[in-house]
Design a protein around this motif. Sequence first.
Motif, PDB file in Angstrom:
ATOM      1  N   GLN A 129     132.379 101.686 -62.156  1.00 19.57           N
ATOM      2  CA  GLN A 129     132.010 102.707 -63.133  1.00 19.57           C
ATOM      3  C   GLN A 129     133.194 103.367 -63.853  1.00 19.57           C
ATOM      4  O   GLN A 129     133.131 103.551 -65.074  1.00 19.57           O
ATOM      5  N   PRO A 130     134.296 103.735 -63.178  1.00 21.10           N
ATOM      6  CA  PRO A 130     135.390 104.421 -63.894  1.00 21.10           C
ATOM      7  C   PRO A 130     136.017 103.585 -65.005  1.00 21.10           C
ATOM      8  O   PRO A 130     136.685 104.141 -65.884  1.00 21.10           O
ATOM      9  N   TYR A 131     135.811 102.255 -64.990  1.00 24.99           N
ATOM     10  CA  TYR A 131     136.473 101.371 -65.950  1.00 24.99           C
ATOM     11  C   TYR A 131     135.530 100.826 -67.020  1.00 24.99           C
ATOM     12  O   TYR A 131     135.980 100.177 -67.964  1.00 24.99           O
ATOM     13  N   LEU A 132     134.229 101.074 -66.879  1.00 24.15           N
ATOM     14  CA  LEU A 132     133.258 100.465 -67.788  1.00 24.15           C
ATOM     15  C   LEU A 132     133.505 100.823 -69.249  1.00 24.15           C
ATOM     16  O   LEU A 132     133.358  99.978 -70.140  1.00 24.15           O
ATOM     17  N   LEU A 133     133.870 102.067 -69.523  1.00 25.59           N
ATOM     18  CA  LEU A 133     134.039 102.498 -70.909  1.00 25.59           C
ATOM     19  C   LEU A 133     135.293 101.910 -71.562  1.00 25.59           C
ATOM     20  O   LEU A 133     135.490 102.078 -72.767  1.00 25.59           O
ATOM     21  N   LEU A 134     136.124 101.219 -70.791  1.00 24.74           N
ATOM     22  CA  LEU A 134     137.290 100.538 -71.362  1.00 24.74           C
ATOM     23  C   LEU A 134     136.889  99.213 -72.023  1.00 24.74           C
ATOM     24  O   LEU A 134     137.695  98.610 -72.731  1.00 24.74           O
ATOM     25  N   TYR A 135     135.646  98.789 -71.796  1.00 28.45           N
ATOM     26  CA  TYR A 135     135.177  97.488 -72.263  1.00 28.45           C
ATOM     27  C   TYR A 135     134.203  97.652 -73.428  1.00 28.45           C
ATOM     28  O   TYR A 135     133.587  98.704 -73.590  1.00 28.45           O
ATOM     29  N   PRO A 136     134.045  96.593 -74.255  1.00 27.81           N
ATOM     30  CA  PRO A 136     133.081  96.651 -75.361  1.00 27.81           C
ATOM     31  C   PRO A 136     131.660  96.882 -74.851  1.00 27.81           C
ATOM     32  O   PRO A 136     131.341  96.573 -73.699  1.00 27.81           O
ATOM     33  N   ASP A 137     130.801  97.371 -75.731  1.00 26.22           N
ATOM     34  CA  ASP A 137     129.418  97.681 -75.358  1.00 26.22           C
ATOM     35  C   ASP A 137     128.664  96.466 -74.830  1.00 26.22           C
ATOM     36  O   ASP A 137     127.714  96.610 -74.055  1.00 26.22           O
ATOM     37  N   LYS A 138     129.057  95.254 -75.229  1.00 29.77           N
ATOM     38  CA  LYS A 138     128.341  94.057 -74.791  1.00 29.77           C
ATOM     39  C   LYS A 138     128.331  93.915 -73.280  1.00 29.77           C
ATOM     40  O   LYS A 138     127.457  93.232 -72.732  1.00 29.77           O
ATOM     41  N   ILE A 139     129.269  94.566 -72.585  1.00 28.94           N
ATOM     42  CA  ILE A 139     129.290  94.444 -71.128  1.00 28.94           C
ATOM     43  C   ILE A 139     128.031  95.041 -70.526  1.00 28.94           C
ATOM     44  O   ILE A 139     127.524  94.563 -69.514  1.00 28.94           O
ATOM     45  N   PHE A 140     127.465  96.085 -71.178  1.00 29.99           N
ATOM     46  CA  PHE A 140     126.236  96.688 -70.662  1.00 29.99           C
ATOM     47  C   PHE A 140     125.053  95.742 -70.842  1.00 29.99           C
ATOM     48  O   PHE A 140     124.174  95.653 -69.979  1.00 29.99           O
ATOM     49  N   ARG A 141     125.030  95.009 -71.966  1.00 28.11           N
ATOM     50  CA  ARG A 141     123.982  94.008 -72.171  1.00 28.11           C
ATOM     51  C   ARG A 141     124.086  92.914 -71.123  1.00 28.11           C
ATOM     52  O   ARG A 141     123.089  92.476 -70.546  1.00 28.11           O
ATOM     53  N   ASN A 142     125.313  92.474 -70.849  1.00 26.61           N
ATOM     54  CA  ASN A 142     125.507  91.426 -69.849  1.00 26.61           C
ATOM     55  C   ASN A 142     125.123  91.910 -68.455  1.00 26.61           C
ATOM     56  O   ASN A 142     124.562  91.157 -67.660  1.00 26.61           O
ATOM     57  N   LEU A 143     125.431  93.174 -68.164  1.00 17.66           N
ATOM     58  CA  LEU A 143     125.024  93.739 -66.874  1.00 17.66           C
ATOM     59  C   LEU A 143     123.503  93.790 -66.756  1.00 17.66           C
ATOM     60  O   LEU A 143     122.943  93.510 -65.696  1.00 17.66           O
ATOM     61  N   TYR A 144     122.854  94.128 -67.862  1.00 17.49           N
ATOM     62  CA  TYR A 144     121.386  94.177 -67.855  1.00 17.49           C
ATOM     63  C   TYR A 144     120.801  92.782 -67.646  1.00 17.49           C
ATOM     64  O   TYR A 144     119.889  92.593 -66.832  1.00 17.49           O
TER      65      TYR A 144
END
Length: 208
Positions: free
Chosen positions: A183-198
């Motif tokens: 979690q502390p590093y997620l915002l360092l990555y592009p938004d697509k990482i949240f789609r991939n996590l989903y």
Amino acid sequence: MLYDYLKKNYAPKDPIFVSDLRKSGIPMNTVRQQVMRLAEDGKLKRFDTGIYYLPAPSLFKSGASPSLMDVIDRKYLRDGKDCCGYMTGVAFANWIGITTQVPVAYEIATNKAKTGYKKTKLGRMNIILRQPRAAVSAENAKVLQLLDLLKEIDLLAEIRPEECSQKILAYMRQTGLSFTDLQPYLLLYPDKIFRNLYETRLLYGVPA
């Protein structure tokens, strides 16, 4: 003089970086001259530009040499005893088991990278150096490595999302990682990482 220093401080097959020999206390001009002489005499073997090793006994006349991964580890993944980098890209995806692709180049995220992206060679292998999204340490290297994979998992994976999830969960259990660590590093990555996590069913957290 240099040979005695090398035998005292390096085991056979250990990668020896000429740039590191400043620590020997011998002037660098003398170091370079003696390295060339030792190589001509067969007491040192050349792995690549600026990288040598003491040959180990072997069935082969040239002696046993360090592996490419040993050299990568010393050159890019460690700074002395400190962790400063990690493997990423296809090589790590293959290791996790989400692809059968064989890398044509090793991708490495390392604090030693001076630019965001650089191609180079080590031995016969192509190397791609990348700046990590946060300074790499022993504490966060596996976290950043996994997040790099999740950022590109839609491009790298050859298996279904639920299978990817199983592979990643198994890796996280093996390494003791939890979603809280990510979690502390997620915002360092592009938004697509949240789609991939989903899509890999990891968005709402993963138990260690």
